[in-house]
Design a protein around this motif. Structure first.
Motif, PDB file in Angstrom:
ATOM      1  N   LYS A  25       0.924  -1.169   0.144  1.00 29.40           N
ATOM      2  CA  LYS A  25      -0.004   0.010  -0.094  1.00 29.40           C
ATOM      3  C   LYS A  25       0.883   1.144  -0.161  1.00 29.40           C
ATOM      4  N   LEU A  26       1.918   1.200   0.861  1.00 27.92           N
ATOM      5  CA  LEU A  26       2.743   2.347   1.010  1.00 27.92           C
ATOM      6  C   LEU A  26       3.325   2.710  -0.543  1.00 27.92           C
ATOM      7  N   ASN A  27       3.890   1.481  -1.126  1.00 30.49           N
ATOM      8  CA  ASN A  27       4.431   1.472  -2.392  1.00 30.49           C
ATOM      9  C   ASN A  27       3.719   2.361  -3.477  1.00 30.49           C
ATOM     10  N   ASN A  28       2.273   2.225  -3.231  1.00 32.16           N
ATOM     11  CA  ASN A  28       1.506   2.854  -4.100  1.00 32.16           C
ATOM     12  C   ASN A  28       0.997   4.301  -3.637  1.00 32.16           C
ATOM     13  N   CYS A  29       1.348   4.895  -2.401  1.00 31.79           N
ATOM     14  CA  CYS A  29       0.942   6.284  -1.973  1.00 31.79           C
ATOM     15  C   CYS A  29       1.754   7.261  -2.517  1.00 31.79           C
ATOM     16  N   ARG A  30       0.834   8.467  -2.716  1.00 33.33           N
ATOM     17  CA  ARG A  30       1.772   9.649  -3.133  1.00 33.33           C
ATOM     18  C   ARG A  30       1.547  10.634  -1.716  1.00 33.33           C
ATOM     19  N   VAL A  31       2.792  11.015  -1.424  1.00 30.70           N
ATOM     20  CA  VAL A  31       2.945  11.743  -0.256  1.00 30.70           C
ATOM     21  C   VAL A  31       3.477  13.202  -0.915  1.00 30.70           C
ATOM     22  N   ALA A  32       3.062  14.353  -0.542  1.00 27.82           N
ATOM     23  CA  ALA A  32       3.407  15.629  -1.139  1.00 27.82           C
ATOM     24  C   ALA A  32       4.074  16.334   0.351  1.00 27.82           C
TER      25      ALA A  32
END
Length: 282
Positions: A25-32
């Protein structure tokens, strides 16, 4: 999702605690991350090393010699380079499969009548422009590591209006004790001068809640003299837009305050993204 063996091995120790599903899941998360300085650079470091796979980095500052004492991307070799460029390269050295978009512009409030806390910056970007630039990509979380009060307020209000989770860092300059750092709602904070201003301004804008990292340590008065006063002895690289000379004062800093704050922020983002509750993390 099929993963590269090297990528799997790189995050296998995190997987032992978080589980494979969380790592995927983290691998597919986008954080700005807005502000790639002392706090922001360490927040990015903690996020990428735990497995976040997509980043948006927003900043237009370049690395200065005076950043070396507290910013993870700052070395003698990187002085004069854009912080976003150096941080992007560092992310890709850790995870070559990461997606990194950089915006080499300062985030600034666009709202009329916003209280100015710094001189206007020519190469700036507003929330509306950011949406246009990034309209095809969903943001899963925003990290506010900006110094400017008006920009922080604007970013927080817009993020909440669009339903994007956000965490904001309060003041860590002029402080020496990282054990006084806490995670709290903005309306539960005390002592921190920046948090006091933010409480006042956010309540005016009907912001009901905001997760922040702040310190209960009382700020220390910097020991200014002619040899260490950046406002009169600025050594910022020539291409620096936001130089020391336009600040009211330059706060003192040490390596372990912004770094600890940034890593705490990374931890909160990770826990929220994978749905780790307080009870589960105890």
């Amino acid at each position: 999702m099929k993963k590269d063996k090297q990528l799997l091995d790189a995050f296998s120790r995190s997987e032992l605690l978080l589980g494979r599903q969380s790592i995927e899941k983290l691998n597919n998360c986008r954080v700005a991350v807005f502000g790639i300085g002392g706090v922001g650079s360490y927040a990015v470091e903690g996020l990428v090393r735990t497995g976040v796979g997509k980043f948006l980095l927003v900043d237009n500052d370049v690395i200065c010699l005076t950043n070396i004492n507290r910013q993870i991307h700052a070395t003698r070799k990187t002085v004069g380079k854009l912080k976003t460029d150096v941080m992007r390269d560092r992310i890709l050295e850790i995870n070559p499969q990461a997606e990194v978009v950089i915006i080499n512009r300062f985030y600034m409030a666009k709202e009329k009548g916003a209280k100015a806390t710094m001189q206007p910056v020519e190469n700036s970007i507003s929330w509306d422009e950011l949406l246009e630039f990034y309209k095809n990509n969903k943001l899963d979380y925003i990290v506010d590591a900006i110094d400017t009060i008006s920009a922080k307020i604007d970013l927080i209000v817009n993020a909440q209006n669009y339903g994007i989770p956000i965490i904001s860092c309060m003041g860590v300059g002029n402080k020496l004790d990282p054990t006084r750092l806490e995670v709290a709602d903005i309306y539960s904070t005390s002592v921190c001068p920046l948090a006091r201003v933010m409480r006042r301004e956010l309540i005016k804008r009907d912001v009901k809640s905001l997760k922040v990292v702040y310190s209960k340590e009382k700020p220390i008065t910097p020991l200014y003299d002619e040899s260490n006063d950046c406002t009169s002895n600025c050594i910022c690289p020539k291409q620096t837009t936001h130089t020391c000379t336009i600040r009211r004062s330059t706060p003192g800093s040490v390596a372990y305050m912004p770094s600890v704050a940034g890593l705490i922020i990374a931890a909160e983002v990770i826990k929220d993204l994978v749905g780790l509750t307080a009870n589960e993390s105890e």
